[in-house]
Design a protein around this motif. Structure first.
Motif, PDB file in Angstrom:
ATOM      1  N   ASP A  76       3.762  21.148  54.301  1.00 41.06           N
ATOM      2  CA  ASP A  76       4.562  22.320  54.679  1.00 41.06           C
ATOM      3  C   ASP A  76       5.912  22.349  53.942  1.00 41.06           C
ATOM      4  O   ASP A  76       6.548  23.394  53.842  1.00 41.06           O
ATOM      5  CB  ASP A  76       4.831  22.331  56.193  1.00 41.06           C
ATOM      6  N   LYS A  77       6.344  21.166  53.500  1.00 39.25           N
ATOM      7  CA  LYS A  77       7.657  21.088  52.841  1.00 39.25           C
ATOM      8  C   LYS A  77       7.554  20.972  51.322  1.00 39.25           C
ATOM      9  O   LYS A  77       8.566  20.913  50.633  1.00 39.25           O
ATOM     10  CB  LYS A  77       8.429  19.886  53.413  1.00 39.25           C
ATOM     11  N   SER A  78       6.329  20.952  50.840  1.00 41.38           N
ATOM     12  CA  SER A  78       6.103  20.735  49.417  1.00 41.38           C
ATOM     13  C   SER A  78       6.841  21.770  48.561  1.00 41.38           C
ATOM     14  O   SER A  78       6.786  22.976  48.829  1.00 41.38           O
ATOM     15  CB  SER A  78       4.595  20.815  49.159  1.00 41.38           C
ATOM     16  N   ASN A  79       7.546  21.282  47.552  1.00 39.97           N
ATOM     17  CA  ASN A  79       8.339  22.123  46.643  1.00 39.97           C
ATOM     18  C   ASN A  79       9.431  22.919  47.339  1.00 39.97           C
ATOM     19  O   ASN A  79       9.854  23.969  46.860  1.00 39.97           O
ATOM     20  CB  ASN A  79       7.426  23.059  45.838  1.00 39.97           C
ATOM     21  N   ILE A  98       7.511   8.660  41.169  1.00 39.48           N
ATOM     22  CA  ILE A  98       6.102   8.347  41.456  1.00 39.48           C
ATOM     23  C   ILE A  98       5.579   9.216  42.607  1.00 39.48           C
ATOM     24  O   ILE A  98       4.508   9.820  42.519  1.00 39.48           O
ATOM     25  CB  ILE A  98       5.945   6.839  41.797  1.00 39.48           C
ATOM     26  N   LEU A  99       6.357   9.302  43.689  1.00 39.70           N
ATOM     27  CA  LEU A  99       5.908  10.078  44.856  1.00 39.70           C
ATOM     28  C   LEU A  99       5.747  11.561  44.506  1.00 39.70           C
ATOM     29  O   LEU A  99       4.811  12.216  44.963  1.00 39.70           O
ATOM     30  CB  LEU A  99       6.891   9.923  46.024  1.00 39.70           C
ATOM     31  N   LEU A 100       6.658  12.075  43.683  1.00 43.18           N
ATOM     32  CA  LEU A 100       6.563  13.490  43.301  1.00 43.18           C
ATOM     33  C   LEU A 100       5.328  13.726  42.437  1.00 43.18           C
ATOM     34  O   LEU A 100       4.610  14.709  42.627  1.00 43.18           O
ATOM     35  CB  LEU A 100       7.833  13.937  42.571  1.00 43.18           C
ATOM     36  N   GLU A 101       5.082  12.799  41.528  1.00 40.69           N
ATOM     37  CA  GLU A 101       3.893  12.950  40.678  1.00 40.69           C
ATOM     38  C   GLU A 101       2.624  12.922  41.530  1.00 40.69           C
ATOM     39  O   GLU A 101       1.732  13.744  41.348  1.00 40.69           O
ATOM     40  CB  GLU A 101       3.855  11.835  39.622  1.00 40.69           C
ATOM     41  N   LYS A 102       2.587  11.973  42.469  1.00 35.18           N
ATOM     42  CA  LYS A 102       1.415  11.837  43.340  1.00 35.18           C
ATOM     43  C   LYS A 102       1.183  13.092  44.164  1.00 35.18           C
ATOM     44  O   LYS A 102       0.054  13.417  44.528  1.00 35.18           O
ATOM     45  CB  LYS A 102       1.623  10.661  44.307  1.00 35.18           C
ATOM     46  N   ILE A 107      11.207  17.889  40.206  1.00 32.41           N
ATOM     47  CA  ILE A 107      12.580  18.301  40.520  1.00 32.41           C
ATOM     48  C   ILE A 107      12.975  19.393  39.532  1.00 32.41           C
ATOM     49  O   ILE A 107      12.875  19.215  38.322  1.00 32.41           O
ATOM     50  CB  ILE A 107      13.556  17.098  40.358  1.00 32.41           C
ATOM     51  N   GLU A 108      13.407  20.533  40.073  1.00 32.21           N
ATOM     52  CA  GLU A 108      13.792  21.630  39.177  1.00 32.21           C
ATOM     53  C   GLU A 108      15.265  21.564  38.742  1.00 32.21           C
ATOM     54  O   GLU A 108      15.602  21.873  37.621  1.00 32.21           O
ATOM     55  CB  GLU A 108      13.533  22.985  39.840  1.00 32.21           C
TER      56      GLU A 108
END
Ligand code: AMP
Length: 187
Positions: A76-79, A98-102, A107-108
């Motif tokens: 629900d919080k993705s991006n 790593i967590l963001l890639e997974k 990060i913009e």
């Protein structure tokens, strides 16, 4: 859109993060708030955390990284994450990557709120009265600032090479800082 707000203690990261949460309909990821929640629960980990916090030291990467996982993998919080106070060490920056890639995220924008030590001391004196935080006395603030310079500065150097990195003068009025950030975001 995921955003990191970076800066020394008292730079106004939390305040700006809250504005962005409202404006962009996102979620604030404050590891400081998460850790204070753990302390309230009065667990063994909570007791360890409070000692580090009150000594002006960082909480172990392991504990903070673990707390972060739940948020990153919350679909629900993705991006829609506004990071306030994380990452603070190179280990945390790598963990975040790593967590963001997974979770298929990135990060913009990275904003660095740059404020000098004197302005921070003045601001935190005010916050101490308003928020009654146990880690907001002058000695602890100075320790927290020094910890930041020693440990977080390399993270700043690491991010500052990215072309989504933006330095903002954090000694400006709160509304002017927000305006500058919104200008960069184009919102
Ligand atoms: P803050 O609310 O962000 O100013 O954080 C308050 C205190 O919580 C810091 O001085 C640290 O002791 C601890 N803390 C918050 N975020 C982190 C983090 N990412 N890594 C380690 N310690 C943290």
């Amino acid at each position: 859109m995921n955003i990191i707000i970076f800066g020394p203690p008292g730079a106004g990261k939390g305040t700006q993060a809250k504005f962005l949460v409202d404006k962009l309909n996102c979620f604030q990821v404050s590891t400081g708030d998460m850790l204070r929640e753990e302390i309230k629960k009065d667990t063994e980990i909570g007791k360890k955390i409070i000692k580090n916090m009150n000594d002006g030291k960082f909480v172990e990467d392991e504990i903070v990284n673990k707390l972060l996982e739940n948020v990153i993998f919350d679909v629900d919080k993705s991006n829609k994450l506004i990071f306030d106070g994380y990452p603070r060490t190179i280990n945390q920056a790598k963990n975040l990557k790593i967590l963001l890639e997974k979770s298929n995220q990135k990060i913009e924008y990275i904003f660095f709120l740059n404020v000098n030590k004197d302005s921070i001391l003045k601001r935190i004196e005010k916050r101490k009265i308003l928020e009654k935080r146990s880690d907001d006395d002058a000695d602890t603030i100075l320790k927290r600032y020094d910890t930041y310079m020693e440990i977080t500065k390399p993270v700043l150097d690491y991010y500052s090479k990215n072309n989504n990195f933006h330095e903002v003068d954090g000694s400006m009025e709160i509304k002017d800082i927000s305006q500058k950030i919104e200008e960069i975001l184009g919102v």
